[in-house]
Design an enzyme around this catalytic site. Structure first.
Site, PDB file in Angstrom:
ATOM      1  N   ASP A 129      -8.033  -8.596   5.979  1.00  8.59           N
ATOM      2  CA  ASP A 129      -9.339  -8.193   7.141  1.00  8.59           C
ATOM      3  C   ASP A 129      -9.100  -6.142   6.963  1.00  8.59           C
ATOM      4  O   ASP A 129      -9.068  -5.382   6.600  1.00  8.59           O
ATOM      5  CB  ASP A 129      -8.135  -8.268   9.187  1.00  8.59           C
TER       6      ASP A 129
ATOM      7  N   ASP B 197       0.893  -1.146  -0.299  1.00  6.29           N
ATOM      8  CA  ASP B 197       0.033   0.253   0.113  1.00  6.29           C
ATOM      9  C   ASP B 197       0.454   1.125  -0.054  1.00  6.29           C
ATOM     10  O   ASP B 197       1.441   1.497  -0.498  1.00  6.29           O
ATOM     11  CB  ASP B 197      -0.904  -0.373   1.318  1.00  6.29           C
TER      12      ASP B 197
HETATM   13  P1  IMP Z   1       1.661  -0.022   3.863  1.00  7.90           P
HETATM   14  O1  IMP Z   1       2.880  -0.295   5.206  1.00  7.90           O
HETATM   15  O2  IMP Z   1       0.686   1.044   3.765  1.00  7.90           O
HETATM   16  O3  IMP Z   1       2.106  -0.370   2.587  1.00  7.90           O
HETATM   17  O4  IMP Z   1       0.654  -1.289   4.574  1.00  7.90           O
HETATM   18  C1  IMP Z   1       0.498  -2.784   3.986  1.00  7.90           C
HETATM   19  C2  IMP Z   1      -0.270  -3.465   4.888  1.00  7.90           C
HETATM   20  O5  IMP Z   1      -1.746  -2.041   5.560  1.00  7.90           O
HETATM   21  C3  IMP Z   1      -1.000  -4.433   4.392  1.00  7.90           C
HETATM   22  O6  IMP Z   1      -0.303  -5.604   4.832  1.00  7.90           O
HETATM   23  C4  IMP Z   1      -2.097  -4.410   5.109  1.00  7.90           C
HETATM   24  O7  IMP Z   1      -2.096  -5.329   6.609  1.00  7.90           O
HETATM   25  C5  IMP Z   1      -2.741  -2.961   5.244  1.00  7.90           C
HETATM   26  N1  IMP Z   1      -3.351  -2.812   4.629  1.00  7.90           N
HETATM   27  C6  IMP Z   1      -3.308  -1.452   3.168  1.00  7.90           C
HETATM   28  N2  IMP Z   1      -4.695  -1.717   2.308  1.00  7.90           N
HETATM   29  C7  IMP Z   1      -5.458  -2.635   3.170  1.00  7.90           C
HETATM   30  C8  IMP Z   1      -6.403  -3.195   2.333  1.00  7.90           C
HETATM   31  O8  IMP Z   1      -7.311  -2.544   1.220  1.00  7.90           O
HETATM   32  N3  IMP Z   1      -7.111  -4.270   3.099  1.00  7.90           N
HETATM   33  C9  IMP Z   1      -6.470  -4.865   3.839  1.00  7.90           C
HETATM   34  N4  IMP Z   1      -5.431  -4.509   4.822  1.00  7.90           N
HETATM   35  C10 IMP Z   1      -5.091  -3.248   3.761  1.00  7.90           C
END
Ligand code: IMP
Ligand code: MG
Length: 188
Positions: free
Chosen positions: A171, A115
């Site tokens: 989730d 993300d």
């Molecule tokens: P980042 O650090 O923003 O890249 O986030 C990654 C983490 O955010 C993932 O491992 C998920 O746990 C959570 N996450 C991000 N987007 C979503 C989504 O659309 N649904 C569920 N979990 C998400």
């Protein structure tokens, strides 16, 4: 009264199975004749890791790492589990360390979704400190439009638009991980 969340299938179980098989084939070819360790990011990557790893006929072991992240949730409210669901600090905290050393190993870091990139950047630094032989990232989903920190993932299942998705390990407030399809959740 609780609103019943609306779930709309974005990626069906068949689409997921087909793509995971392709990713497994790619990994198997890239590491032919070598041993690998799959490192899953708890809890979201558990289902993806188990489907992926069972289709990689190499000498393989598992480890798991746990992180709790703030600043990556698009929902600006407190979730039903009582977690602060939104925070702008972008802080990532380790909740479960690796059980084994990654030194000299071929590491495949397995994540459910990429993300903002904050979580994987944090974990990547932590893993690189072990001095693995190779470190590659396998992410089932990617939301490139949300990126805050650049990150290179070698194996990506699907690139998706900026929507909150659940199912197949992902989730909302710890729910919906057991859905076999990946769904967009509306009015959660
Ligand atoms: P980042 O650090 O923003 O890249 O986030 C990654 C983490 O955010 C993932 O491992 C998920 O746990 C959570 N996450 C991000 N987007 C979503 C989504 O659309 N649904 C569920 N979990 C998400
Ligand atoms: Mg996660």
């Amino acid at each position: 009264m609780d609103l019943v969340p609306e779930l709309k299938v974005l990626l069906s179980r068949d689409q997921i199975a087909k793509r995971v098989a392709e990713m497994a084939q790619q990994i198997s070819a890239d590491f032919a004749g070598q041993s690998i360790i799959f490192v899953g990011v708890l809890k979201g990557a558990a289902i993806f890791l188990s489907d992926l790893a069972r289709q990689v006929p190499l000498d393989a072991t598992f480890d798991f790492i746990g992180v709790s992240s703030y600043g990556n949730r698009p929902i600006a409210a407190e979730d039903p589990a009582g977690h602060a669901a939104w925070d702008s600090s972008g802080e990532v905290r380790l909740t479960k360390d690796l059980d084994q050393s990654m030194t000299g190993r071929n590491v495949i870091l397995v994540e459910d979704i990429l993300d903002t990139g904050l979580t994987l950047n944090y974990i990547q630094k932590l893993l690189l400190a072990h001095q693995p032989k190779t470190l590659r990232i396998a992410a089932l989903l990617d939301k490139p439009s949300r990126r805050k920190q650049p990150i290179q993932a070698q194996y990506i299942g699907f690139s998706i638009p900026d929507a909150y998705v659940v199912g197949y390990g992902l989730d909302y407030a710890e729910k919906y991980r057991n859905l076999p399809d990946i769904c967009v959740i509306q009015n959660p």
